[in-house]
Design a protein around this motif. Structure first.
Motif, PDB file in Angstrom:
ATOM      1  N   GLN A 205       4.816 -22.311 -14.131  1.00  0.00           N
ATOM      2  CA  GLN A 205       3.531 -22.989 -14.020  1.00  0.00           C
ATOM      3  C   GLN A 205       3.743 -24.263 -13.222  1.00  0.00           C
ATOM      4  O   GLN A 205       4.512 -25.137 -13.620  1.00  0.00           O
ATOM      5  CB  GLN A 205       2.982 -23.314 -15.406  1.00  0.00           C
ATOM      6  CG  GLN A 205       1.649 -24.042 -15.388  1.00  0.00           C
ATOM      7  CD  GLN A 205       0.527 -23.189 -14.798  1.00  0.00           C
ATOM      8  OE1 GLN A 205       0.379 -22.024 -15.135  1.00  0.00           O
ATOM      9  NE2 GLN A 205      -0.245 -23.779 -13.898  1.00  0.00           N
ATOM     10  N   ASN A 208       1.265 -30.717 -11.712  1.00  0.00           N
ATOM     11  CA  ASN A 208       0.000 -31.227 -11.183  1.00  0.00           C
ATOM     12  C   ASN A 208       0.150 -32.535 -10.422  1.00  0.00           C
ATOM     13  O   ASN A 208      -0.824 -33.038  -9.854  1.00  0.00           O
ATOM     14  CB  ASN A 208      -0.991 -31.453 -12.330  1.00  0.00           C
ATOM     15  CG  ASN A 208      -1.285 -30.185 -13.097  1.00  0.00           C
ATOM     16  OD1 ASN A 208      -1.257 -29.098 -12.536  1.00  0.00           O
ATOM     17  ND2 ASN A 208      -1.563 -30.317 -14.386  1.00  0.00           N
ATOM     18  N   GLU A 225      -0.403 -34.553 -15.423  1.00  0.00           N
ATOM     19  CA  GLU A 225       0.269 -33.365 -15.939  1.00  0.00           C
ATOM     20  C   GLU A 225      -0.455 -32.828 -17.180  1.00  0.00           C
ATOM     21  O   GLU A 225      -1.067 -33.583 -17.938  1.00  0.00           O
ATOM     22  CB  GLU A 225       1.726 -33.687 -16.302  1.00  0.00           C
ATOM     23  CG  GLU A 225       2.597 -34.051 -15.120  1.00  0.00           C
ATOM     24  CD  GLU A 225       2.695 -32.965 -14.069  1.00  0.00           C
ATOM     25  OE1 GLU A 225       2.387 -31.782 -14.366  1.00  0.00           O
ATOM     26  OE2 GLU A 225       3.071 -33.281 -12.936  1.00  0.00           O
ATOM     27  N   SER A 229       2.167 -27.634 -17.771  1.00  0.00           N
ATOM     28  CA  SER A 229       2.469 -27.697 -16.340  1.00  0.00           C
ATOM     29  C   SER A 229       3.917 -28.118 -16.091  1.00  0.00           C
ATOM     30  O   SER A 229       4.573 -28.715 -16.944  1.00  0.00           O
ATOM     31  CB  SER A 229       1.516 -28.659 -15.634  1.00  0.00           C
ATOM     32  OG  SER A 229       1.688 -29.981 -16.108  1.00  0.00           O
TER      33      SER A 229
END
Length: 580
Positions: A205, A208, A225, A229
């Protein structure tokens, strides 16, 4: 030189001298980083390995994010718009388009991951895919009429049951929804999928942020985040409930899913992996992942509860580390890209304050900013197994598994470098199965032209296929052994049965192994014509020359590649060309 310029130079020299006097290691580190390029270029030597780059037909065109070989020995290419194309692999390595699957009908959804379920068979095809509803800086879909969902929790995963003889999708199940899918440019998503030896599903994943805290750059949407993530996530299909999909939105997104609960289907396997485009569960039992690290001028989080920039971690986290790790704004320099050998529970350097992970990579060693002076790596930091260098953008990778080249490449990891437009070869080994040797793919003929993204090997032939995202195509690399292309088995591409007509068999063998040198109809190319009257060894010596090669060494011997019966069929085909 003017007096004003002299004064400026004196001040600059004095400043540089003071910096070097009080911070010699930091100055040396800064200089080294400013002049670095491909400084970690592979330096291993592996003789006798060569590939020929082959351009495939226009039928393979597309922007593919994932390439996999199915249990039916066909190549499946997952396109960025969600479509899945099935290609028949011809005996010469070329690809013939069979079917196009459309999981989302006529709509397009940004899709990256594609993997076959371990339970799949040639007549029972089950694939998993990761996709997103969000718009991305990667691409824009003109055929999507509806407004694209730009919510921050639009990542999904689906399981598809494909028909083995048509383009029909027998069943389409959305398994997960609510994965964090945002960032300053909506560019980091749920990535590639791999199944482990435990038959569980693993995927990365994306993070961010650049370095763990709000990027907060001009003209960018604010980002932070999420709990899930910048991590490797593990899904246990055996724990899936009957009511699907599972909404895995965590508390920080207003949801209730807790990956730390006992016996949940989706859990966090390892953390701090900023953006691992691809992973490989190696035959040695280890999980390897590529890491695309951050560019410079990003921001890191703080562990100080008194700071206005502090973000409280998840209640399930019991943080016992230092509470004076500072936030850094405009952290420098840009970080190298890496490969990690992933261990369960390990942390690999990308901060996430929601998981009480505050230190970027190796701490003080990796940042020039004075705020990080003396900052030690996180206690759980596991380090990297290979340094690709800056801006290499490692993406897809595969373990080479065939016995081609007498097994010299077997067990090596072939990694796509999107930023360097080539492939690098890495060999794991030693007690801890770290990367112990690297090899430059360009010296083996493994060079590309435009934004390579994923790679797969046909284990039956040793052929390597690479998706060139920028050129919208798939490129084939064919092994060259002892100076010649590897011989291929002859099959009828429609029935997959061995061809019984000797003349037709000879034609197939000729096309796949002789045509490149002697021409389509034997008219000559790099090698002499076979249809004129200028026979170097005489027309009666065709069988002998094919079997044993020429005494001049330009024509290789094929006796170890083909049976006498097969060589006889090639001779018959060549003679048929002469008669014409």
């Amino acid at each position: 030189m003017s007096s004003k310029l002299k004064k400026i130079l004196v001040v600059l020299f004095a400043g540089a001298f003071i910096l070097f006097l009080f911070y010699p290691s930091r100055v040396k580190r800064y200089i080294k980083r400013q002049v670095r390029a491909y400084t970690t270029a592979p330096n291993g030597v592996m003789n006798g390995i060569a590939f020929r780059k082959i351009k495939l037909s226009k039928k393979v065109q597309g922007q593919y994010t994932s390439l996999v070989i199915g249990p039916d020995n066909k190549l499946y290419a997952g396109a960025i718009d969600g479509k899945i194309k099935r290609f028949l692999i011809r005996p010469n390595g070329d690809l013939s388009l069979e079917h196009i699957f459309k999981p989302f009908g006529d709509k397009s959804k940004l899709t990256i991951g594609l993997a076959f379920d371990p339970a799949s068979r040639a007549d029972s095809l089950i694939v998993w895919t990761t996709y997103s509803e969000t718009k991305s800086s990667w691409t824009d879909f003109d055929d999507t009429k509806e407004q694209v969902d730009k919510s921050e929790w639009a990542g999904s995963m689906a399981r598809l049951y494909l028909d083995n003889s048509t383009s029909q999708i027998l069943r389409n199940e959305q398994i997960l929804k609510g994965l964090p899918c945002f960032g300053p440019n909506h560019e980091n998503f749920p990535n590639s999928i791999v199944f482990g030896p435990d038959r569980k599903l693993y995927f990365s994943q994306g993070a961010n942020t650049g370095m763990g805290w709000c990027d907060c750059e001009e003209n960018q949407e604010p980002s932070r985040e999420a709990l899930l993530s910048g991590a490797i996530l593990c899904l246990d299909p055996g724990k899936l409930p009957s009511n699907l999909p599972i909404d895995v939105t965590t508390y920080d997104g207003g949801g209730s899913y807790n990956p730390y609960d006992v016996d949940v289907p989706l859990s966090i396997y390892a953390t701090g992996i900023r953006n691992a485009y691809d992973m490989v569960w190696h035959s040695n039992g280890q999980l390897y992942a590529t890491v695309n690290s951050s560019g410079g001028n990003e921001n890191t989080p703080t562990s100080n509860p008194q700071s206005p920039y502090y973000i409280k971690p998840n209640p399930n986290i019991n943080y016992t580390g230092p509470n004076d790790i500072p936030a850094v704004f405009g952290a420098q320099p840009d970080q190298d890209d890496f490969m990690v050998r992933v261990e369960k529970g390990g942390y690999y350097g990308h901060p996430n304050p929601l998981r009480a992970e505050y230190v970027l990579n190796n701490g003080d060693v990796d940042l020039d900013n004075f705020e990080y002076d003396g900052v030690e790596p996180d206690a759980n930091f596991r380090g990297f197994t290979y340094d690709f260098g800056p801006h290499m953008a490692p993406t897809g990778m595969v373990e080479y598994a065939s016995e081609t080249f007498n097994g010299k490449l077997k067990g090596c990891l072939i990694v796509v470098l999107m930023g360097h437009e080539d492939l690098v070869i890495l060999r794991p080994g030693g007690e801890k199965k770290e990367i112990i040797q690297d090899y430059d793919g360009t010296k083996m003929g493994l060079t590309l032209d435009s934004s390579p993204l994923d790679v797969v090997e046909d284990k039956n032939t040793g052929n390597i296929y690479v998706s060139e995202f920028g050129k919208r195509t798939i490129t084939l690399f064919h092994p060259i052994e002892n100076g010649v292309r590897k011989a291929v088995l002859v099959y009828d591409e429609n029935t997959s049965n061995r061809i019984k007509d000797p003349l037709e068999k000879g034609k197939m063998i000729y096309q796949h192994n002789c045509q490149m040198c002697h021409g389509v109809k034997g008219e000559g190319a790099m090698a002499p014509s076979l249809v004129d009257k200028e026979w170097i060894y005489g027309i009666d010596s065709i069988f002998s020359v094919i079997q044993n090669g020429s005494d001049r060494g330009s024509m290789p011997a094929w006796k170890d590649k083909f049976s006498k019966k097969e060589i006889k069929s090639v001779e018959s085909y060549i003679l048929s060309l002469v008669k014409k």
